[in-house]
Design an enzyme around this catalytic site. Structure first.
Site, PDB file in Angstrom:
ATOM      1  N   ASP A  81     -31.676  24.262 -63.144  1.00 57.14           N
ATOM      2  CA  ASP A  81     -31.010  23.261 -64.210  1.00 57.14           C
ATOM      3  C   ASP A  81     -32.014  22.413 -65.238  1.00 57.14           C
ATOM      4  O   ASP A  81     -33.015  22.330 -64.576  1.00 57.14           O
ATOM      5  CB  ASP A  81     -30.312  21.770 -63.192  1.00 57.14           C
ATOM      6  CG  ASP A  81     -29.702  20.771 -63.929  1.00 57.14           C
ATOM      7  OD1 ASP A  81     -28.232  20.600 -63.933  1.00 57.14           O
ATOM      8  OD2 ASP A  81     -30.174  20.115 -64.832  1.00 57.14           O
ATOM      9  N   ILE A  82     -31.684  22.542 -66.341  1.00 50.85           N
ATOM     10  CA  ILE A  82     -32.579  22.149 -67.598  1.00 50.85           C
ATOM     11  C   ILE A  82     -32.884  20.454 -67.197  1.00 50.85           C
ATOM     12  O   ILE A  82     -31.915  19.841 -67.083  1.00 50.85           O
ATOM     13  CB  ILE A  82     -32.216  22.332 -68.867  1.00 50.85           C
ATOM     14  CG1 ILE A  82     -31.981  24.028 -68.650  1.00 50.85           C
ATOM     15  CG2 ILE A  82     -33.181  22.010 -69.710  1.00 50.85           C
ATOM     16  CD1 ILE A  82     -31.261  24.455 -69.961  1.00 50.85           C
ATOM     17  N   ASN A  89     -30.016  16.685 -76.281  1.00 48.88           N
ATOM     18  CA  ASN A  89     -28.916  16.273 -77.172  1.00 48.88           C
ATOM     19  C   ASN A  89     -28.886  15.010 -77.842  1.00 48.88           C
ATOM     20  O   ASN A  89     -28.597  15.248 -79.113  1.00 48.88           O
ATOM     21  CB  ASN A  89     -27.641  16.519 -76.270  1.00 48.88           C
ATOM     22  CG  ASN A  89     -27.197  17.861 -75.873  1.00 48.88           C
ATOM     23  OD1 ASN A  89     -27.260  18.923 -76.545  1.00 48.88           O
ATOM     24  ND2 ASN A  89     -26.607  17.847 -74.639  1.00 48.88           N
ATOM     25  N   ASP A  98     -27.850  23.381 -77.575  1.00 46.38           N
ATOM     26  CA  ASP A  98     -27.084  24.776 -77.606  1.00 46.38           C
ATOM     27  C   ASP A  98     -28.233  25.845 -77.821  1.00 46.38           C
ATOM     28  O   ASP A  98     -28.381  26.547 -76.834  1.00 46.38           O
ATOM     29  CB  ASP A  98     -25.996  25.176 -78.683  1.00 46.38           C
ATOM     30  CG  ASP A  98     -24.753  24.313 -78.421  1.00 46.38           C
ATOM     31  OD1 ASP A  98     -24.499  23.655 -77.138  1.00 46.38           O
ATOM     32  OD2 ASP A  98     -23.822  24.534 -79.033  1.00 46.38           O
ATOM     33  N   GLU A 124     -25.465  22.970 -68.281  1.00 40.30           N
ATOM     34  CA  GLU A 124     -26.737  23.527 -68.228  1.00 40.30           C
ATOM     35  C   GLU A 124     -27.359  23.838 -66.829  1.00 40.30           C
ATOM     36  O   GLU A 124     -28.526  23.750 -66.788  1.00 40.30           O
ATOM     37  CB  GLU A 124     -27.707  22.403 -68.932  1.00 40.30           C
ATOM     38  CG  GLU A 124     -27.232  21.108 -68.916  1.00 40.30           C
ATOM     39  CD  GLU A 124     -27.853  20.330 -67.633  1.00 40.30           C
ATOM     40  OE1 GLU A 124     -27.063  20.117 -66.585  1.00 40.30           O
ATOM     41  OE2 GLU A 124     -29.279  20.156 -67.670  1.00 40.30           O
TER      42      GLU A 124
HETATM   43  P1  GH3 Z   1     -31.616  16.125 -65.080  1.00 38.68           P
HETATM   44  O1  GH3 Z   1     -33.177  16.166 -65.631  1.00 38.68           O
HETATM   45  O2  GH3 Z   1     -31.477  15.062 -63.957  1.00 38.68           O
HETATM   46  O3  GH3 Z   1     -31.084  17.225 -64.948  1.00 38.68           O
HETATM   47  O4  GH3 Z   1     -30.997  15.015 -66.421  1.00 38.68           O
HETATM   48  P2  GH3 Z   1     -30.450  16.004 -67.514  1.00 38.68           P
HETATM   49  O5  GH3 Z   1     -30.181  14.909 -68.711  1.00 38.68           O
HETATM   50  O6  GH3 Z   1     -30.524  17.322 -67.766  1.00 38.68           O
HETATM   51  O7  GH3 Z   1     -28.753  16.147 -66.958  1.00 38.68           O
HETATM   52  P3  GH3 Z   1     -27.345  15.478 -66.983  1.00 38.68           P
HETATM   53  O8  GH3 Z   1     -26.441  15.928 -66.167  1.00 38.68           O
HETATM   54  O9  GH3 Z   1     -27.326  13.772 -67.167  1.00 38.68           O
HETATM   55  O10 GH3 Z   1     -26.929  15.877 -68.561  1.00 38.68           O
HETATM   56  C1  GH3 Z   1     -26.535  17.086 -68.749  1.00 38.68           C
HETATM   57  C2  GH3 Z   1     -26.092  17.065 -70.281  1.00 38.68           C
HETATM   58  O11 GH3 Z   1     -25.842  18.583 -70.771  1.00 38.68           O
HETATM   59  C3  GH3 Z   1     -24.878  16.345 -70.532  1.00 38.68           C
HETATM   60  C4  GH3 Z   1     -23.994  17.408 -71.175  1.00 38.68           C
HETATM   61  O12 GH3 Z   1     -23.374  16.691 -72.264  1.00 38.68           O
HETATM   62  C5  GH3 Z   1     -25.012  18.676 -71.863  1.00 38.68           C
HETATM   63  N1  GH3 Z   1     -24.088  19.940 -71.715  1.00 38.68           N
HETATM   64  C6  GH3 Z   1     -23.537  20.724 -70.907  1.00 38.68           C
HETATM   65  N2  GH3 Z   1     -23.251  21.609 -71.561  1.00 38.68           N
HETATM   66  C7  GH3 Z   1     -23.690  21.654 -72.667  1.00 38.68           C
HETATM   67  C8  GH3 Z   1     -23.567  22.682 -73.933  1.00 38.68           C
HETATM   68  O13 GH3 Z   1     -23.042  23.792 -73.760  1.00 38.68           O
HETATM   69  N3  GH3 Z   1     -24.175  22.216 -74.967  1.00 38.68           N
HETATM   70  C9  GH3 Z   1     -25.042  21.142 -75.160  1.00 38.68           C
HETATM   71  N4  GH3 Z   1     -25.766  20.951 -76.282  1.00 38.68           N
HETATM   72  N5  GH3 Z   1     -25.064  20.166 -74.201  1.00 38.68           N
HETATM   73  C10 GH3 Z   1     -24.329  20.605 -73.001  1.00 38.68           C
HETATM   74 MG    MG Z   2     -27.083  19.410 -64.901  1.00 39.33          MG
HETATM   75 MG    MG Z   3     -30.237  18.774 -66.335  1.00 42.74          MG
END
Ligand code: GH3
Ligand code: MG
Ligand code: MG
Length: 215
Positions: A81-82, A89, A98, A124
């Protein structure tokens, strides 16, 4: 191209028409085969990253687990997980997010063997199925992926400084830490969660956790 010839007599008008009709039919059939293949790939592929989608991930994992039971081989699973992706974003926009996903996906493909199946599990969160790989092997593979992602310099869409990202990893393997698909995913996911809690940008193993490794 279809070439038709005969000796002696020229083709007449009706014959030319027949050839035109038949080659037209052949062309349509060839196009259909092509289209069929395109649709088949679309059904198993994530549009943004080109990785396999979640459905295909589950199907593949099922067949690898089945194979592992039959032949007594291991199946490794890497989930990642990123880190702080939401901040990317929020700071640089969804399109930049993206672009980061696309780059991270490219790393996974590059580091995968032919038999490995890198997939987009959700948002992600990505996953790689590693057939014939035990827990140690999966951990090594994850560590290689982690370093390669850390080394990425992703061009900023705004034209500013290149971006860096990190990811957290959980690994599990069958039969070492899990017995079926659900527990394999759950083990890798729990390990991933521990990697986040321990400070992100690291790899954690699924399975029984030594007391001092917790936190
Ligand atoms: P953590 O280090 O704990 O993983 O924090 P995080 O910010 O990576 O995790 P969180 O789950 O809070 O946020 C994930 C974000 O990923 C929220 C969502 O809007 C974004 N996201 C999910 N799918 C996509 C996508 O296809 N494109 C983009 N640009 N953002 C995406
Ligand atoms: Mg996540
Ligand atoms: Mg994440």
């Amino acid at each position: 191209m279809i070439s038709i010839a005969r000796q002696g007599r020229d083709f007449d008008e009706a014959e030319y028409e027949l050839f035109t009709y038949l080659t037209g039919q052949a062309a349509v059939s060839i196009e259909n085969v092509d289209l069929h293949e395109t649709v088949r790939l679309q059904a198993v592929t994530d549009e943004l990253t080109g990785l396999y989608n979640r459905n295909h991930f589950h199907d593949t994992l099922d067949s690898e687990i089945e194979r592992s039971r039959r032949f007594g081989t291991d199946v490794g699973l890497v989930m990642l997980d990123i880190d702080d992706f939401k901040r990317i974003n929020d700071t640089f926009g969804h399109l930049q997010g993206d672009a980061v996903l696309v780059e991270v996906a490219r790393v996974l493909r590059e580091l995968s063997r032919d038999i490995d199946e890198p997939a987009r599990y959700g948002g992600e969160e990505l996953a790689v199925i590693l057939p014939q790989t035990d827990l140690n092997g999966a951990e090594l593979a994850a560590e290689r992926m982690r370093l390669a992602i850390e080394d990425l310099r992703i061009p900023a869409l705004s034209g500013g400084d290149a971006l860096s990202v990190t990811a957290s990893f959980g690994v599990a393997a069958l039969p070492a830490t899990a017995q079926d698909r659900e527990s394999l995913i759950a083990e890798a996911d729990a390990a991933l969660y521990r990697a986040k809690r321990a400070g992100k940008n690291r790899v954690r193993r699924g399975g029984p956790v030594p007391a001092e490794a917790e936190s």
